[in-house]
Design an enzyme around this catalytic site. Sequence first.
Site, mmCIF file in Angstrom:
data_model
loop_
_atom_site.group_PDB
_atom_site.id
_atom_site.type_symbol
_atom_site.label_atom_id
_atom_site.label_comp_id
_atom_site.label_asym_id
_atom_site.label_seq_id
_atom_site.Cartn_x
_atom_site.Cartn_y
_atom_site.Cartn_z
ATOM 1 N N ARG A 3 -2.984 6.445 0.245
ATOM 2 C CA ARG A 3 -3.243 6.407 1.679
ATOM 3 C C ARG A 3 -2.537 7.476 2.505
ATOM 4 O O ARG A 3 -3.163 8.432 2.893
ATOM 5 C CB ARG A 3 -2.954 5.011 2.231
ATOM 6 C CG ARG A 3 -3.860 3.951 1.537
ATOM 7 C CD ARG A 3 -4.233 2.876 2.429
ATOM 8 N NE ARG A 3 -5.295 1.990 2.013
ATOM 9 C CZ ARG A 3 -5.281 1.104 1.044
ATOM 10 N NH1 ARG A 3 -4.253 1.001 0.251
ATOM 11 N NH2 ARG A 3 -6.306 0.309 0.853
ATOM 12 N N ARG A 38 -6.572 12.816 -4.443
ATOM 13 C CA ARG A 38 -7.854 12.146 -4.209
ATOM 14 C C ARG A 38 -8.977 13.151 -3.976
ATOM 15 O O ARG A 38 -10.123 12.909 -4.351
ATOM 16 C CB ARG A 38 -7.736 11.227 -2.981
ATOM 17 C CG ARG A 38 -7.248 9.861 -3.296
ATOM 18 C CD ARG A 38 -8.326 8.975 -3.921
ATOM 19 N NE ARG A 38 -9.124 8.301 -2.927
ATOM 20 C CZ ARG A 38 -10.436 8.352 -2.847
ATOM 21 N NH1 ARG A 38 -11.126 9.052 -3.696
ATOM 22 N NH2 ARG A 38 -11.087 7.690 -1.914
ATOM 23 N N ARG A 80 0.820 -1.224 0.000
ATOM 24 C CA ARG A 80 0.000 0.000 0.000
ATOM 25 C C ARG A 80 0.852 1.273 0.000
ATOM 26 O O ARG A 80 0.423 2.311 0.512
ATOM 27 C CB ARG A 80 -0.956 0.050 1.199
ATOM 28 C CG ARG A 80 -1.967 -1.060 1.201
ATOM 29 C CD ARG A 80 -3.014 -0.825 2.258
ATOM 30 N NE ARG A 80 -3.814 -2.002 2.487
ATOM 31 C CZ ARG A 80 -4.476 -2.265 3.606
ATOM 32 N NH1 ARG A 80 -4.429 -1.413 4.606
ATOM 33 N NH2 ARG A 80 -5.186 -3.356 3.713
ATOM 34 N N TYR A 110 -15.425 -10.528 -0.984
ATOM 35 C CA TYR A 110 -16.115 -9.243 -1.173
ATOM 36 C C TYR A 110 -17.356 -9.420 -2.032
ATOM 37 O O TYR A 110 -18.398 -8.822 -1.790
ATOM 38 C CB TYR A 110 -15.170 -8.228 -1.823
ATOM 39 C CG TYR A 110 -14.076 -7.776 -0.878
ATOM 40 C CD1 TYR A 110 -14.315 -6.767 0.047
ATOM 41 C CD2 TYR A 110 -12.820 -8.376 -0.880
ATOM 42 C CE1 TYR A 110 -13.321 -6.349 0.933
ATOM 43 C CE2 TYR A 110 -11.832 -7.974 -0.007
ATOM 44 C CZ TYR A 110 -12.087 -6.962 0.895
ATOM 45 O OH TYR A 110 -11.107 -6.565 1.774
ATOM 46 N N ASP A 134 -7.000 -1.632 -7.683
ATOM 47 C CA ASP A 134 -7.578 -2.325 -6.529
ATOM 48 C C ASP A 134 -7.937 -3.745 -6.929
ATOM 49 O O ASP A 134 -8.165 -4.017 -8.116
ATOM 50 C CB ASP A 134 -8.828 -1.603 -6.012
ATOM 51 C CG ASP A 134 -9.134 -2.006 -4.585
ATOM 52 O OD1 ASP A 134 -8.572 -1.395 -3.661
ATOM 53 O OD2 ASP A 134 -9.901 -2.978 -4.386
HETATM 54 O O1 1CP Z 1 0.243 0.704 -3.069
HETATM 55 C C1 1CP Z 1 -0.870 0.175 -3.076
HETATM 56 O O2 1CP Z 1 -1.113 -0.823 -2.402
HETATM 57 C C2 1CP Z 1 -1.922 0.809 -3.918
HETATM 58 C C3 1CP Z 1 -2.672 -0.090 -4.787
HETATM 59 C C4 1CP Z 1 -3.700 -0.933 -4.049
HETATM 60 C C5 1CP Z 1 -3.630 -2.318 -3.800
HETATM 61 C C6 1CP Z 1 -2.446 -3.243 -4.089
HETATM 62 C C7 1CP Z 1 -4.945 -0.488 -3.547
HETATM 63 C C8 1CP Z 1 -5.420 0.908 -3.571
HETATM 64 N N1 1CP Z 1 -5.644 -1.574 -3.093
HETATM 65 C C9 1CP Z 1 -4.861 -2.709 -3.223
HETATM 66 C C10 1CP Z 1 -5.194 -4.085 -2.917
HETATM 67 C C11 1CP Z 1 -6.358 -4.384 -2.064
HETATM 68 N N2 1CP Z 1 -7.584 -3.759 -2.030
HETATM 69 C C12 1CP Z 1 -6.433 -5.481 -1.185
HETATM 70 C C13 1CP Z 1 -5.324 -6.515 -1.015
HETATM 71 C C14 1CP Z 1 -4.195 -6.014 -0.229
HETATM 72 C C15 1CP Z 1 -4.504 -5.746 1.208
HETATM 73 O O3 1CP Z 1 -4.999 -6.649 1.889
HETATM 74 O O4 1CP Z 1 -4.197 -4.627 1.624
HETATM 75 C C16 1CP Z 1 -7.693 -5.466 -0.577
HETATM 76 C C17 1CP Z 1 -8.218 -6.451 0.449
HETATM 77 C C18 1CP Z 1 -8.411 -4.377 -1.127
HETATM 78 C C19 1CP Z 1 -9.813 -3.991 -0.849
HETATM 79 C C20 1CP Z 1 -9.904 -2.606 -0.367
HETATM 80 N N3 1CP Z 1 -9.770 -1.516 -1.174
HETATM 81 C C21 1CP Z 1 -10.051 -2.157 0.947
HETATM 82 C C22 1CP Z 1 -10.078 -3.052 2.162
HETATM 83 C C23 1CP Z 1 -11.405 -3.174 2.759
HETATM 84 C C24 1CP Z 1 -11.343 -4.189 3.891
HETATM 85 O O5 1CP Z 1 -12.036 -5.191 3.775
HETATM 86 O O6 1CP Z 1 -10.615 -3.976 4.863
HETATM 87 C C25 1CP Z 1 -10.060 -0.765 0.932
HETATM 88 C C26 1CP Z 1 -10.264 0.186 2.082
HETATM 89 C C27 1CP Z 1 -9.857 -0.363 -0.415
HETATM 90 C C28 1CP Z 1 -9.715 1.018 -0.930
HETATM 91 C C29 1CP Z 1 -8.381 1.382 -1.411
HETATM 92 N N4 1CP Z 1 -7.645 0.653 -2.325
HETATM 93 C C30 1CP Z 1 -6.469 1.315 -2.598
HETATM 94 C C31 1CP Z 1 -6.468 2.521 -1.820
HETATM 95 C C32 1CP Z 1 -5.388 3.567 -1.841
HETATM 96 C C33 1CP Z 1 -7.661 2.540 -1.073
HETATM 97 C C34 1CP Z 1 -8.101 3.605 -0.109
HETATM 98 C C35 1CP Z 1 -9.104 4.441 -0.772
HETATM 99 C C36 1CP Z 1 -8.866 5.884 -0.621
HETATM 100 O O7 1CP Z 1 -7.841 6.441 -1.035
HETATM 101 O O8 1CP Z 1 -9.790 6.516 -0.112
#
Ligand code: 1CP
Length: 349
Positions: free
Chosen positions: A31, A40, A27, A154, A77
């Site tokens: 973030r 964002r 991540r 999901y 994502d």
């Molecule tokens: O550097 C990076 O990781 C950015 C790219 C990236 C990746 C590899 C994002 C952006 N998401 C992911 C993978 C991802 N997404 C996973 C697998 C990795 C992990 O476990 O961390 C999962 C489970 C998700 C699903 C997801 N997307 C969640 C989790 C929800 C939960 O069940 O806890 C969330 C909050 C997101 C949103 C998201 N995805 C990525 C970002 C930067 C964000 C935050 C959104 C924002 O900026 O508001």
Amino acid sequence: MSTLSDSRFLRALACQSVDRPPLWVMRQAGRYLPEYLELRRQTPDFMTFCRTPELAMEATLQPLRRFPLDAAIIFSDILTIPDAMGTKVRFAPGEGPIIDDPANSEKRIKQLITPDVEDTLGYVAKAISATRAAMPADIPLIGFAGSPWTVACYQVEGGSSKLFFTIKKMAYDAPKLLHELLRKITAVTIDYLCMQIQAGANAIMLFDSWGGVLSPECYDAFSLPYLKTITQALKEKHPDIPVTAFSKQAHHAYSKLANIGVQGIGVDWMIDLRDVRAQVGPDVALQGNLDPAVILTTPEIVSEHAHRMLDQIASKPGYIANLGHGIDKHTPIENMHALVEAVQSHDYS
Ligand code: 1CP
């Protein structure tokens, strides 16, 4: 000029010698960086952000500008796939992902489409090719997807879950139906990852973030075989592209994962890296596993724990420094600097 064959990350994944372990952070794009939050704010809808190649490229490059990281991960994502299959995804502020019409019945699962990935997910390929062209030649770009099990979590639950009872109940009382869903996701994922590789991804990571909620028996039935199918399909089509699998908290799974053809295994912070090394032998790279809570503290504490982690494993080939899961949005920037500094200054003799 340096090329990808000099890349610490790719060398470490191949268990070749390196001057020091590579470092990247799960991540890392998005973030916690103020410049990401600013970007964002201009595009509040997360899926629109993902679908805009220029924005995805910018978010991918931002951490590389601040820190001397050894790999980038494309900003996207894991939920792009369910979105393309007809289970539309939206992100409500503060709530995480939401699927309003989840695939939790036979009717809904049968309705899911196996989309043409170029048509529906071509925006990810565009982001990858633009980002690859803009990156330093010796830094690899990681493409990724969720594991079919984690994506299905999901898709069936309709969003995040604490207990995963809907999908786990399905595993026990409708296993054939769940396998049908997992097979569909697997087919799309293979096409999707091949598209990412053709667009310029230099390595692939499979996020099985919820693999650890399954019993060992259910993991062997519902997660592992699909990770294997994807890894083998990629190996056949793109034998030079290394694959890393991260089954968070599935501590029974390491030796099984080492046997499905992956080059790397992601390790969470709830197990000692030496124990994992003992389970998998010397021929698979390990990636991890600093507790993401450590990097919320102070530079001194980050440094102390990073050195301790490196002492466990880093003097031998086949190791990639990283956190044990994603970096939190409240992480102070100076603590990332402390992590970089610890990896750069550690005594690897
Ligand atoms: O550097 C990076 O990781 C950015 C790219 C990236 C990746 C590899 C994002 C952006 N998401 C992911 C993978 C991802 N997404 C996973 C697998 C990795 C992990 O476990 O961390 C999962 C489970 C998700 C699903 C997801 N997307 C969640 C989790 C929800 C939960 O069940 O806890 C969330 C909050 C997101 C949103 C998201 N995805 C990525 C970002 C930067 C964000 C935050 C959104 C924002 O900026 O508001």
